[in-house]
Design a protein around this motif. Structure first.
Motif, PDB file in Angstrom:
ATOM      1  N   VAL A 172      -0.778  11.055   6.454  1.00  0.00           N
ATOM      2  CA  VAL A 172      -0.808  11.019   7.921  1.00  0.00           C
ATOM      3  C   VAL A 172       0.234  10.067   8.498  1.00  0.00           C
ATOM      4  N   GLU A 173       0.760   9.171   7.670  1.00  0.00           N
ATOM      5  CA  GLU A 173       1.772   8.226   8.147  1.00  0.00           C
ATOM      6  C   GLU A 173       3.181   8.767   8.076  1.00  0.00           C
ATOM      7  N   SER A 174       3.429   9.719   7.218  1.00  0.00           N
ATOM      8  CA  SER A 174       4.799  10.209   7.033  1.00  0.00           C
ATOM      9  C   SER A 174       5.308  10.859   8.310  1.00  0.00           C
ATOM     10  N   LYS A 175       6.564  10.618   8.581  1.00  0.00           N
ATOM     11  CA  LYS A 175       7.148  11.130   9.824  1.00  0.00           C
ATOM     12  C   LYS A 175       8.175  12.190   9.535  1.00  0.00           C
ATOM     13  N   PHE A 203       0.851  -1.180   0.000  1.00  0.00           N
ATOM     14  CA  PHE A 203       0.000   0.000   0.000  1.00  0.00           C
ATOM     15  C   PHE A 203       0.890   1.234   0.000  1.00  0.00           C
ATOM     16  N   ASP A 204       0.429   2.264  -0.685  1.00  0.00           N
ATOM     17  CA  ASP A 204       1.158   3.524  -0.659  1.00  0.00           C
ATOM     18  C   ASP A 204       1.033   4.147   0.722  1.00  0.00           C
ATOM     19  N   GLU A 205       2.091   4.811   1.131  1.00  0.00           N
ATOM     20  CA  GLU A 205       2.072   5.463   2.430  1.00  0.00           C
ATOM     21  C   GLU A 205       1.190   6.696   2.357  1.00  0.00           C
ATOM     22  N   LEU A 206       0.330   6.875   3.339  1.00  0.00           N
ATOM     23  CA  LEU A 206      -0.563   8.026   3.392  1.00  0.00           C
ATOM     24  C   LEU A 206       0.156   9.233   3.980  1.00  0.00           C
TER      25      LEU A 206
END
Length: 109
Positions: free
Chosen positions: A106-109, A101-104
Motif C-alpha cells: 500500500v506504500e508503493s507509489k 521496515f520493509d515497504e508495504l
C-alpha cells in the motif's frame, strides 16, 4: 545560607511558571498548532501501520477537542494531556526510525 535562598528562589520560580501555564487559556490557534505538531511528528514514523494508526487516533482526539472548544467547555486538562502525548509521539517516532521496515504494498507509489 545563600545556597538555601537560591533553592527557595528556584522553587518560587517553578511555582510561578507552573501557575502561569495553568492560568493560560487554550485558543483555537494553539489547538491548531498542536495538531500541526502532531501530524509533523506522526509523519516521521517509518512504519506505515504505526503512521496510519496515530493519524486516525489523533484526528479523533482533535475532533473531540474542537467540539469541546466550540461548546466553551474547560479543555485545559485535555490539552495538557495531548501535550504530554505529543512528547511521547516524538520519542516513539525517534525509536521507530532506528529500525528498518520493509515497504508495504500500500506504500508503493
Amino acid at each position: 545560607m545563600s545556597s538555601s535562598s537560591a533553592a527557595v528562589k528556584a522553587v518560587k520560580t517553578s511555582i510561578n511558571v507552573a501557575s502561569a501555564v495553568s492560568s493560560q487559556t487554550v485558543s483555537a490557534a494553539s489547538i491548531a498548532s498542536l495538531k500541526n505538531a502532531y501530524m509533523t511528528n506522526i509523519n516521521l514514523f517509518t512504519n506505515y501501520n504505526f503512521r496510519e494508526y496515530f493519524k486516525r487516533k489523533y484526528n479523533k482526539e482533535f475532533e473531540s477537542l474542537n467540539e469541546n472548544f466550540n461548546k466553551n467547555q474547560d479543555i485545559r486538562a485535555e490539552y495538557e494531556k495531548l501535550n504530554q502525548e505529543l512528547r511521547m509521539i516524538k520519542r516513539q517516532s525517534i525509536i521507530n526510525q532506528l529500525y528498518k521496515f520493509d515497504e508495504l504494498i500500500v506504500e508503493s507509489k
